[in-house]
Structure formats: structure tokens, C-alpha cells
Design an enzyme around this catalytic site. Structure first.
Site, short mmCIF file in Angstrom:
data_model
loop_
_atom_site.label_atom_id
_atom_site.label_comp_id
_atom_site.label_asym_id
_atom_site.label_seq_id
_atom_site.Cartn_x
_atom_site.Cartn_y
_atom_site.Cartn_z
N ASP A 68 -51.97 100.48 -2.24
CA ASP A 68 -51.58 99.15 -1.80
C ASP A 68 -51.92 98.91 -0.34
O ASP A 68 -52.26 97.79 0.05
CB ASP A 68 -50.08 98.94 -2.04
CG ASP A 68 -49.76 98.76 -3.52
OD1 ASP A 68 -50.70 98.59 -4.32
OD2 ASP A 68 -48.57 98.78 -3.88
N GLY A 69 -51.82 99.94 0.49
CA GLY A 69 -52.19 99.78 1.89
C GLY A 69 -53.65 99.39 2.06
O GLY A 69 -54.00 98.58 2.92
N ASN A 139 -48.00 90.50 2.81
CA ASN A 139 -46.68 90.98 2.40
C ASN A 139 -45.54 90.36 3.19
O ASN A 139 -44.71 89.66 2.64
CB ASN A 139 -46.61 92.51 2.53
CG ASN A 139 -46.93 93.21 1.23
OD1 ASN A 139 -47.26 92.57 0.24
ND2 ASN A 139 -46.82 94.52 1.22
N ASP A 169 -30.29 94.32 12.38
CA ASP A 169 -31.30 95.19 12.98
C ASP A 169 -32.68 94.52 12.98
O ASP A 169 -33.55 94.88 13.77
CB ASP A 169 -31.40 96.50 12.20
CG ASP A 169 -30.26 97.45 12.51
OD1 ASP A 169 -29.45 97.14 13.41
OD2 ASP A 169 -30.17 98.51 11.85
N ALA A 181 -42.06 94.95 -1.55
CA ALA A 181 -42.38 95.89 -0.48
C ALA A 181 -41.14 96.15 0.38
O ALA A 181 -40.08 96.50 -0.15
CB ALA A 181 -43.55 95.35 0.35
N TYR A 182 -41.24 95.96 1.69
CA TYR A 182 -40.13 96.25 2.60
C TYR A 182 -38.88 95.45 2.24
O TYR A 182 -37.75 95.94 2.31
CB TYR A 182 -40.58 95.95 4.03
CG TYR A 182 -39.62 96.37 5.12
CD1 TYR A 182 -38.58 97.26 4.90
CD2 TYR A 182 -39.79 95.87 6.41
CE1 TYR A 182 -37.72 97.63 5.92
CE2 TYR A 182 -38.94 96.25 7.44
CZ TYR A 182 -37.90 97.12 7.19
OH TYR A 182 -37.06 97.48 8.20
N SER A 183 -39.06 94.20 1.86
CA SER A 183 -37.92 93.35 1.49
C SER A 183 -37.11 93.97 0.36
O SER A 183 -35.87 93.94 0.39
CB SER A 183 -38.42 91.96 1.09
OG SER A 183 -37.36 91.14 0.66
N SER A 185 -36.84 97.15 -0.31
CA SER A 185 -36.12 98.30 0.24
C SER A 185 -34.86 97.87 0.99
O SER A 185 -33.90 98.64 1.08
CB SER A 185 -37.04 99.08 1.20
OG SER A 185 -38.19 99.53 0.53
#
Length: 221
Positions: A68-69, A139, A169, A181-183, A185
Site C-alpha cells: 500500500d505504501g 489517505n 494528541d 489506514a491511520y484513522s 487505528s
């Protein structure tokens, strides 16, 4: 004759081997291949190398060989030139790279024959006020604290209208593609990648109610 940009994860031997095979396969059918300078060096085809900033110019298709990267990098390099990206999975997750290596040649052949569907995905654009800095991402973008042990207080406006504040944070602004993705997590929702929306997902918010917000991009919302 078509021009195909090949972008590969140069640290994955299988992806490097596949890139060389794809260049040969395309040449046998009268098509042109270009690789980034780094990729061309890894494959041993320096005469096919071009600067990354130019790899999307004149290309009809970009093939990403990696995870994916790698496909995120490919999109960053060619999307502004309206070049579709075909992702071949040589990584681990494979959320974005739907094609397995053994399907690579058939998938490219289907593209040339018109037997394919192009999915248009949203990107998010960031501009920093008072500067010329502009970023576009498939993303997400993240506003986060600089110092550890502290939270930041972020105010969110839509078209100069106040929406809410976060003591957190950081704050993730994700596209539907980035919802996995990050969301994700940070406990954000999963959204259909074809939906037109932006997701606001705070990271470790200091709040009694851990809420996620979705900005719907439809006019009737």
C-alpha cells in the site's frame, strides 16, 4: 503504442524481478516503459529511468509493484497527470493493491483492451496559510502535537463557521480511502471508498465522549 510508468518497491526482490519481466512483456507488444531512476537502477535498466517528477508526464498507465505504501507513492507522482494506477500486491496488507502477482500481465492486457473500470478516489489537499506550501494526499493528513506529554487544542471551522474544538494528541483528516489506514487505528469508522466525505478522527482525545465526525460532501447533506 502506450507508455506505462512502473513504480516498484526496490527493496523487494520479487517486485524487482516482476518489473523487469513487465518491461520485457510490454516491449514485445510495442509499448514503452519508464521507471523512476531508483527503480531503473534496481532492475538494471538505466535507459528506462526518468526523474520521479516526470514519470507521470505522457503516461497512459502506472503500475505499482509493492504494498500500500508503494501505491500511495505512485498516486502522489502521477495523479495530477490523470494517470490511472494499477496496484500489484508485493506487500503485506494489500488494502489498495487488489491484483496478485500472477494476475499482473492479464490485468495490464485487460486495461489495454478496455476491459476494466477506473475508480475515482478523493484526495485531501492541505494549504498552510501565509506560505506557498500545498500537499495532496490519498489517505489522510494529520495535525499533531510537537512536544510529548502535552495535548493540543484544535479548533475546526467549515468555511469560516465554527464547528468544534478538540483537546487531543492530534487530529486525522482522512478520505474514505484512508478510513482503513491511520484513522482506523485511532478507532475511526470504515467508509466505502467511493463515498464522498472527509473523516475527522481525534487521536487520544481528552473527552468523556469519544466521538468521530464525518463531513459529507453531498450538496443535499
Amino acid at each position: 503504442m502506450a507508455r506505462v510508468a512502473i513504480l516498484l518497491h526496490s527493496q523487494r526482490p520479487a517486485a524487482v524481478k516482476a518489473a523487469g519481466e513487465l518491461v520485457e512483456w510490454l516491449a514485445d507488444r510495442g509499448h514503452e516503459s519508464v521507471l523512476s531512476s531508483t527503480g531503473a537502477d534496481a532492475v538494471g535498466l538505466l535507459d528506462h529511468g526518468v526523474d520521479e517528477d516526470e514519470i507521470g508526464v505522457g503516461s497512459d498507465l502506472a503500475v505499482s509493484l509493492g504494498g500500500d505504501g508503494s501505491i500511495l507513492r505512485a498516486v502522489r507522482l502521477v495523479a495530477d497527470h490523470d494517470v490511472p494506477v494499477l496496484g500489484v500486491n508485493f506487500g503485506q496488507l494489500g488494502y489498495l493493491t487488489e491484483i496478485e502477482p500472477e494476475e499482473m500481465f492479464r490485468s495490464v492486457e485487460r486495461f489495454f483492451s478496455g476491459d476494466h473500470v477506473v475508480e475515482e478516489r478523493m484526495r485531501v489537499e492541505v494549504r498552510v496559510e501565509g506560505t506557498d506550501l500545498v500537499w495532496r494526499a490519498l489517505n489522510e493528513v494529520v495535525v499533531e502535537k510537537v512536544d510529548s506529554g502535552r495535548t493540543v487544542r484544535l479548533s475546526v471551522d467549515f468555511n469560516d463557521d465554527f464547528f468544534t474544538t478538540y483537546s487531543t494528541d492530534g487530529l486525522i483528516v482522512a478520505t474514505p480511502t484512508g478510513s482503513t489506514a491511520y484513522s482506523l487505528s485511532a478507532r475511526g469508522p470504515i467508509v466505502d471508498p467511493m463515498h464522498r466525505a472527509l473523516l475527522l478522527t481525534p487521536v487520544a482525545p481528552h473527552s468523556l465522549f469519544d466521538r468521530r465526525h464525518q463531513i459529507d460532501n453531498r450538496r443535499d447533506a
